[in-house]
Design a protein around this motif. Structure first.
Motif, PDB file in Angstrom:
ATOM      1  N   TYR A  82      -0.727  14.141   3.407  1.00 53.21           N
ATOM      2  CA  TYR A  82      -1.783  13.128   3.359  1.00 53.21           C
ATOM      3  C   TYR A  82      -2.189  12.713   4.792  1.00 53.21           C
ATOM      4  O   TYR A  82      -1.320  12.486   5.646  1.00 53.21           O
ATOM      5  CB  TYR A  82      -1.277  11.918   2.574  1.00 53.21           C
ATOM      6  N   ASP A 139       6.424  12.565  -1.129  1.00 52.41           N
ATOM      7  CA  ASP A 139       5.268  11.784  -1.550  1.00 52.41           C
ATOM      8  C   ASP A 139       4.861  12.382  -2.892  1.00 52.41           C
ATOM      9  O   ASP A 139       4.302  13.476  -2.949  1.00 52.41           O
ATOM     10  CB  ASP A 139       4.149  11.899  -0.502  1.00 52.41           C
ATOM     11  N   PHE A 174       0.476  12.796  -6.052  1.00 58.07           N
ATOM     12  CA  PHE A 174      -0.441  13.700  -6.758  1.00 58.07           C
ATOM     13  C   PHE A 174       0.062  14.063  -8.153  1.00 58.07           C
ATOM     14  O   PHE A 174      -0.721  14.166  -9.088  1.00 58.07           O
ATOM     15  CB  PHE A 174      -0.689  14.978  -5.936  1.00 58.07           C
ATOM     16  N   THR A 234      -1.908   3.115  -5.537  1.00 61.05           N
ATOM     17  CA  THR A 234      -3.364   3.000  -5.579  1.00 61.05           C
ATOM     18  C   THR A 234      -3.956   4.089  -6.477  1.00 61.05           C
ATOM     19  O   THR A 234      -5.062   3.944  -6.990  1.00 61.05           O
ATOM     20  CB  THR A 234      -3.922   3.188  -4.142  1.00 61.05           C
ATOM     21  N   CYS A 278      -4.718  -1.650  -4.601  1.00 62.31           N
ATOM     22  CA  CYS A 278      -4.096  -0.907  -3.502  1.00 62.31           C
ATOM     23  C   CYS A 278      -2.635  -1.325  -3.466  1.00 62.31           C
ATOM     24  O   CYS A 278      -2.314  -2.513  -3.326  1.00 62.31           O
ATOM     25  CB  CYS A 278      -4.782  -1.231  -2.174  1.00 62.31           C
ATOM     26  N   ALA A 279      -1.727  -0.358  -3.645  1.00 66.67           N
ATOM     27  CA  ALA A 279      -0.293  -0.661  -3.717  1.00 66.67           C
ATOM     28  C   ALA A 279       0.516   0.593  -3.427  1.00 66.67           C
ATOM     29  O   ALA A 279      -0.021   1.706  -3.411  1.00 66.67           O
ATOM     30  CB  ALA A 279       0.064  -1.202  -5.098  1.00 66.67           C
ATOM     31  N   SER A 281       0.863  -1.183   0.000  1.00 70.84           N
ATOM     32  CA  SER A 281       0.000   0.000   0.000  1.00 70.84           C
ATOM     33  C   SER A 281       0.899   1.233   0.000  1.00 70.84           C
ATOM     34  O   SER A 281       2.107   1.120   0.263  1.00 70.84           O
ATOM     35  CB  SER A 281      -0.894   0.036   1.254  1.00 70.84           C
ATOM     36  N   GLY A 282       0.307   2.362  -0.256  1.00 71.40           N
ATOM     37  CA  GLY A 282       1.060   3.611  -0.171  1.00 71.40           C
ATOM     38  C   GLY A 282       1.598   3.816   1.233  1.00 71.40           C
ATOM     39  O   GLY A 282       2.749   4.210   1.431  1.00 71.40           O
ATOM     40  N   MET A 283       0.769   3.494   2.229  1.00 70.17           N
ATOM     41  CA  MET A 283       1.210   3.682   3.612  1.00 70.17           C
ATOM     42  C   MET A 283       2.336   2.723   3.996  1.00 70.17           C
ATOM     43  O   MET A 283       3.175   3.067   4.833  1.00 70.17           O
ATOM     44  CB  MET A 283       0.029   3.555   4.591  1.00 70.17           C
ATOM     45  N   LEU A 327      -8.881   8.890  -5.442  1.00 69.43           N
ATOM     46  CA  LEU A 327      -8.589   9.809  -6.532  1.00 69.43           C
ATOM     47  C   LEU A 327      -7.780   9.119  -7.620  1.00 69.43           C
ATOM     48  O   LEU A 327      -7.321   7.988  -7.445  1.00 69.43           O
ATOM     49  CB  LEU A 327      -7.805  11.010  -5.996  1.00 69.43           C
TER      50      LEU A 327
HETATM   51  C1  LIG Z   1      -3.757   7.624  -0.910  1.00 67.99           C
HETATM   52  C2  LIG Z   1      -2.525   8.337  -0.556  1.00 67.99           C
HETATM   53  C3  LIG Z   1      -1.564   7.759   0.301  1.00 67.99           C
HETATM   54  C4  LIG Z   1      -1.776   6.423   0.962  1.00 67.99           C
HETATM   55  O1  LIG Z   1      -1.824   5.393   0.055  1.00 67.99           O
HETATM   56  P1  LIG Z   1      -2.599   3.994   0.321  1.00 67.99           P
HETATM   57  O2  LIG Z   1      -2.361   3.261  -0.957  1.00 67.99           O
HETATM   58  O3  LIG Z   1      -4.033   4.330   0.599  1.00 67.99           O
HETATM   59  O4  LIG Z   1      -1.956   3.363   1.488  1.00 67.99           O
HETATM   60  C5  LIG Z   1      -0.410   8.472   0.550  1.00 67.99           C
HETATM   61  N1  LIG Z   1      -0.206   9.685   0.014  1.00 67.99           N
HETATM   62  C6  LIG Z   1      -1.104  10.271  -0.796  1.00 67.99           C
HETATM   63  C7  LIG Z   1      -0.826  11.627  -1.345  1.00 67.99           C
HETATM   64  C8  LIG Z   1      -2.293   9.621  -1.110  1.00 67.99           C
HETATM   65  O5  LIG Z   1      -3.187  10.224  -1.903  1.00 67.99           O
END
Ligand SMILES: *Cc1c(COP(=O)(O)O)cnc(C)c1O
Length: 388
Positions: free
Chosen positions: A102, A174, A177, A198, A208-209, A76-78, A326
């Protein structure tokens, strides 16, 4: 073929792919094995070691897109955010974090770091002085996000990279965006690029990645922590993500063009008080955005006039869906006041410039005229129910 000379769509379509030697298939075969024969001390393949054939293949594509030496895919992103931060911070260290990041990252820092004895400070704003004034003796990392959510404010990448170098800090962004299609922070000297895959990398709201790109040395450090934290992604999803990323530049460019057209259209609309899009000349950071971004992404926000009910407007939309997430090929919209920023006090929201009538719009690949028609009928419905 020199891969460094390849155009963006070729990189998306091909770089990293696993050759199907056996059957000569056109795409990377999917390797679901969680068990591989031991080759030698250096090559012990295992999904949680981030080194299965499909994981390595996609890592190469992401590395090249981010103009970096190496890349890693996460669950996931997190997982990508938390593993990267914990790889460079330990007990007694301090991190300078950009204001407005975020929500999940904010929660991770505020809720988890005290347990590890890691210190943090958030900047007051986005300028060099705002970041520099938070740097302490024990600072190790600067963490930023540009464009910011939801007002799309821009942080100067070169300024951050220079500040980090001067104080011997690791800089992390990060880059979700903008996506690497619109912004490659490594070109400005930023060390580590993090993504919620994601969003634009997946692009179809079905994966989800997460992903990270950086130098070999930095990736090795993240890998060492990553294998302990265990945030790897299933090979099946890695393989699906590789498919998604083949069309990433096509999608993101179409979304960015659409977003610019919609931003211009909304800016002229009599029921819209303000539009926040870094590709508009009226945006306070327009010049800076032009310097460090290719296009200006598919994300924008706009504020309705105070007597227009944002709920009625959003519920009247038929093509554009309400959604928390998004970057999909389908357009989505949300109210930050009701969702991402609902836990802030009304005062804090006002302080950050987030009005109740502010809506965040993730622009998809639909035809512009269809989006405009949908917005027009929603504006009409909202005017009929105008608050007087
Ligand atoms: C969604 C998002 C995350 C987290 O990502 P996940 O895949 O939901 O864990 C982190 N940073 C930004 C800017 C995001 O939009």
């Amino acid at each position: 073929m020199k891969t460094s000379k390849l155009g963006i769509n070729t990189v998306c379509a091909h770089v990293g792919e696993v050759k199907d030697e056996q059957f000569k298939g056109a795409i990377s075969p999917l390797f679901m094995s969680s068990s591989y024969a031991y080759e030698d001390v250096a090559v012990k393949r295992y999904p949680r070691y981030f080194n299965t054939p499909n994981q390595e293949a996609l890592g190469k594509k992401i590395a090249m897109l981010e103009h970096s030496e190496a890349g890693m895919i996460f669950g996931s992103g997190m997982a990508a955010v938390s593993t990267s931060l914990l790889a460079f911070l330990q007990k007694g260290d301090h991190v300078v974090v950009q204001k407005t990041i975020y929500g999940g990252t904010y929660n991770f820092i505020v809720e988890e770091f005290p347990k590890y004895g890691i210190e943090f400070s958030f900047t007051d704003g986005f300028s060099e002085a705002d970041f520099a004034s938070e740097i302490k003796e024990n600072t190790k990392v600067i963490y930023l996000e540009t464009p910011s959510n939801p007002l799309m404010l821009i942080t100067d990448l070169e300024m951050i990279a220079n500040l980090a170098k001067k104080h011997n800090l690791v800089s992390m962004i990060d880059n979700t965006f903008a996506s690497p299609i619109n912004q490659t922070p490594a070109d400005f000297g930023i060390d580590i690029m993090i993504h919620s895959a994601t969003k634009y990398m997946g692009g179809h709201s079905d994966i989800c990645a997460g992903a990270v790109a950086a130098s070999e040395v930095h990736i090795m450090r993240i890998w060492n922590v990553g294998k302990n934290l265990g945030g790897s992604l299933s090979d099946y999803t890695v393989w699906l993500l590789e498919r998604s990323m083949k069309t990433m530049a096509l999608r993101v460019n179409a979304q960015s063009k659409n977003a610019k057209r919609m931003a211009k259209w909304l800016e002229k609309h009599p029921l819209v008080a303000k539009v926040y899009y870094p590709g508009l000349k009226s945006h306070p950071d327009y010049e800076l955005a032009k310097k460090q971004m290719k296009r200006f992404s598919g994300m924008l926000s706009f504020e309705l006039l105070p007597d227009i009910d944002p709920d009625v407007f959003m519920k009247s939309l038929q093509l554009v869906k309400q959604s928390m997430s998004l970057a999909g090929v389908e357009s989505t919209i949300l109210s930050p006041t009701k969702t991402s920023h609902a836990l802030l006090s009304a005062e804090e929201r006002a302080h950050q410039g987030i009005a109740d009538g502010l809506l965040r719009f993730s622009v998809g690949i639909e035809e512009k005229n269809d989006l405009i028609a949908d917005f027009e009928q929603a504006f009409e419905a909202a005017v009929k129910k105008q608050v007087v």
